[in-house]
Design a protein around this motif. Structure first.
Motif, short mmCIF file in Angstrom:
data_model
loop_
_atom_site.label_atom_id
_atom_site.label_comp_id
_atom_site.label_asym_id
_atom_site.label_seq_id
_atom_site.Cartn_x
_atom_site.Cartn_y
_atom_site.Cartn_z
N GLN A 1 0.83 -1.20 0.00
CA GLN A 1 0.00 0.00 0.00
C GLN A 1 0.87 1.26 0.00
N LEU A 2 1.84 1.31 0.90
CA LEU A 2 2.66 2.51 1.04
C LEU A 2 3.55 2.77 -0.16
N SER A 3 4.00 1.70 -0.82
CA SER A 3 4.95 1.88 -1.93
C SER A 3 4.37 2.72 -3.06
N SER A 4 3.06 2.69 -3.23
CA SER A 4 2.43 3.47 -4.30
C SER A 4 2.08 4.89 -3.86
N GLU A 5 2.25 5.20 -2.57
CA GLU A 5 1.89 6.51 -2.03
C GLU A 5 3.09 7.34 -1.62
N MET A 6 4.26 6.70 -1.50
CA MET A 6 5.42 7.38 -0.94
C MET A 6 6.09 8.32 -1.93
N LEU A 7 6.74 9.32 -1.36
CA LEU A 7 7.54 10.25 -2.14
C LEU A 7 8.89 9.61 -2.44
N PRO A 8 9.64 10.15 -3.42
CA PRO A 8 11.00 9.62 -3.67
C PRO A 8 11.83 9.62 -2.40
N LEU A 9 12.62 8.58 -2.23
CA LEU A 9 13.35 8.36 -0.98
C LEU A 9 14.73 8.99 -1.00
N PRO A 10 15.23 9.40 0.17
CA PRO A 10 16.63 9.81 0.26
C PRO A 10 17.53 8.59 0.14
N PRO A 11 18.81 8.76 -0.09
CA PRO A 11 19.71 7.61 -0.16
C PRO A 11 19.79 6.90 1.19
N SER B 1 8.55 -9.17 6.35
CA SER B 1 8.42 -10.57 6.76
C SER B 1 6.95 -10.85 7.04
N ALA B 2 6.65 -12.02 7.58
CA ALA B 2 5.29 -12.46 7.91
C ALA B 2 4.47 -12.76 6.66
N GLY B 3 5.12 -13.20 5.60
CA GLY B 3 4.42 -13.53 4.37
C GLY B 3 5.26 -13.13 3.18
N ALA B 4 4.93 -13.68 2.02
CA ALA B 4 5.69 -13.39 0.81
C ALA B 4 5.42 -11.96 0.35
N CYS B 5 6.47 -11.22 0.09
CA CYS B 5 6.33 -9.86 -0.42
C CYS B 5 6.21 -9.92 -1.94
N PRO B 6 5.16 -9.31 -2.53
CA PRO B 6 4.99 -9.38 -3.98
C PRO B 6 6.18 -8.78 -4.72
N ALA B 7 6.51 -9.38 -5.85
CA ALA B 7 7.61 -8.86 -6.67
C ALA B 7 7.36 -7.41 -7.06
N SER B 8 6.10 -7.07 -7.34
CA SER B 8 5.77 -5.70 -7.75
C SER B 8 6.08 -4.71 -6.64
N THR B 9 5.95 -5.13 -5.38
CA THR B 9 6.26 -4.24 -4.26
C THR B 9 7.76 -4.03 -4.15
N PHE B 10 8.54 -5.10 -4.28
CA PHE B 10 9.99 -4.97 -4.36
C PHE B 10 10.36 -3.92 -5.41
N HIS B 11 9.87 -4.11 -6.63
CA HIS B 11 10.27 -3.25 -7.75
C HIS B 11 9.83 -1.81 -7.54
N GLN B 12 8.64 -1.62 -6.97
CA GLN B 12 8.17 -0.26 -6.72
C GLN B 12 9.02 0.44 -5.68
N SER C 1 12.18 1.42 -7.27
CA SER C 1 12.00 2.49 -8.26
C SER C 1 11.93 3.86 -7.62
N ILE C 2 11.49 3.94 -6.35
CA ILE C 2 11.42 5.24 -5.69
C ILE C 2 12.66 5.52 -4.84
N GLY C 3 13.66 4.63 -4.92
CA GLY C 3 14.94 4.95 -4.32
C GLY C 3 15.36 4.15 -3.12
N ALA C 4 14.67 3.04 -2.79
CA ALA C 4 15.11 2.22 -1.67
C ALA C 4 16.53 1.72 -1.90
N ALA C 5 17.39 1.85 -0.88
CA ALA C 5 18.75 1.35 -1.02
C ALA C 5 18.77 -0.16 -1.04
N ARG C 6 17.88 -0.78 -0.27
CA ARG C 6 17.78 -2.23 -0.25
C ARG C 6 16.43 -2.62 0.34
#
Length: 422
Positions: free
Chosen positions: A211-221, A228-239, A242-247
């Motif tokens: 939910q948050l990944s589609s609402e967040m502003l670009p991230l600082p470095p 955890s607590a379940g499989a994270c969708p690939a689309s969430t990883f990629h999103q 794309s907004i600047g997550a270091a890892r």
């Protein structure tokens, strides 16, 4: 930094345990307790002494509720037979409870006991060695700093602290690296509204991060996300990337084992943590290198190397709802205990439908009263947690099946063919 917990972190855990237990005992107030933020001077008061002028820092409980709250805290901090556990019933503020807990940890044991969600019946108690938990978090700090070249400086907690995952990364991690922690709505607001900064470790779960990944502003470095607590969708990883997550690090584990493995790409295998080695005689088991204890892996796994594996599906058929593992088969079984329900099935919603559960219900043909979606949900709420209650319930003359007679999915927008929805 010693391995003995800081008092303010103990208060946080106590508060989350109290919130969880009060939500269980008072289902109608569940959301209130789980949103509450807890502080040192929060006080447990007897219900008969509570007044309309009671402050926000007072929590009115009856004698049985107080016993249940103290019992949960004693269990979590493994205080039984410490000789000081009875003092919890003589103290009132969370800071006083924390002092009793810290004394118990000095004279008895530092081990912890977390519980599973209890969605298959009675919650299962899972004891963990304090030294093993400390070593796991130190292992992750080495991974973050050496492999990912990130130095955690602040923890942004989007999960409660009394489950094993939340404890490891929102209590033990900030304790070991001496970092501040943001919790509750303040943490959520920082993530959503551009308040993150370099060195932040955002500790979340798949649905919320999606939910948050589609609402967040670009991230600082330098911002690290943990899921955890379940499989994270690939689309969430990629999103997030794309907004600047270091890892983005997905951690695989369970209440019984704590962390087992991790990965930072959705297409990658999980890498086994250094605590474990694969049992070559049974691919569904792990061996603790220090204790030689054998642990069952909660999911079907396929090994690609001595330290790499991928998950092929849960053995216990659990699904994650808002970061809590729930069991659709158990919920369907409970639905069938409703006097008006002849049969039921429960499934997780598809991504286009939502993030919770849905149910399909067949009512008894002889039923004369009107049964609604809301009335069934209200009936469920007396014994199930919020995460276990299906958000949508469809009614029909028979459970959905395909032409081969096998159970199949259904659309939420289908017009019900049984009793009317509310």
């Amino acid at each position: 930094m010693t391995d003995s917990l800081q008092q303010h972190l103990v208060v946080t855990v106590i508060g989350d345990i109290i919130a969880d237990e009060l939500a269980r005992m008072r289902p109608a107030e569940s959301e209130h307790w789980k949103r509450r933020q807890w502080h040192d001077d929060d006080t447990l008061v007897a219900k008969h002494k509570s007044t309309k002028d009671s402050g926000e820092d007072e929590v009115a409980v009856d004698s049985l509720e107080r016993l249940a709250l103290a019992g949960r805290v004693v269990q979590f901090f493994h205080m039984g037979d410490s000789g000081v556990e009875d003092y919890l019933l003589r103290r009132n503020t969370l800071s006083e409870w924390a002092e009793v807990i810290l004394k118990s940890r000095q004279v008895h044991t530092q081990n912890l006991t977390v519980t599973t969600s209890g969605s298959t019946g009675q919650p299962k108690a899972c004891e963990h060695s304090w030294s093993a938990l400390v070593e796991e978090v130190k292992d992750f700090v080495r991974i973050f700093e050496n492999d990912y070249e990130l130095s955690p400086a602040r923890v942004v907690a989007l999960v409660p602290s009394h489950h094993i995952y939340g404890f490891l990364f929102t209590v033990l991690l900030p304790h070991l690296i001496d970092a501040p922690v943001l919790r509750g709505f303040k943490a959520y607001s920082h993530v959503r509204n551009g308040g993150l900064r370099a060195g932040d470790v955002v500790v979340g779960f798949p649905e919320l991060l999606t939910q948050l990944s589609s609402e967040m502003l670009p991230l600082p470095p330098g911002v690290l996300f943990i899921s955890s607590a379940g499989a994270c969708p690939a689309s969430t990883f990629h999103q997030l990337y794309s907004i600047g997550a270091a890892r983005v690090v997905e951690i695989y584990g369970s209440s019984e084992t704590a962390g087992i493995g991790y990965r930072s790409k959705p297409e990658s295998n999980y890498r086994l943590l250094s605590r474990w080695r694969r049992n070559t005689e049974n691919s569904q088991q792990l061996i603790d290198r220090q204790t030689k204890g054998i642990f069952e892996i909660p999911d079907n796994t396929q090994w690609h190397a001595e330290c790499e594996f991928h998950v092929a599906g849960r053995v216990d058929k659990a699904v994650s709802v808002r970061g809590i593992n729930v069991f659709p088969n158990h919920i369907a079984k409970y639905l069938r205990q409703h006097p008006a329900i002849a049969d039921a099935t429960v499934r997780p919603m598809r991504p286009d439908e939502g993030h919770g559960l849905k149910a399909f219900v067949v009512l008894h043909e002889s039923l004369s009263e009107t049964i609604t979606e809301q009335s069934v949900q209200t009936w469920l709420s007396s014994n199930l947690s919020t995460a276990e209650i299906p958000e949508r319930i469809n009614f029909g003359n028979q459970l959905p099946r395909n032409s081969m007679g096998k159970a199949q999915d259904w659309n939420l927008d289908n017009s019900p063919t049984g009793k009317p929805l509310s």
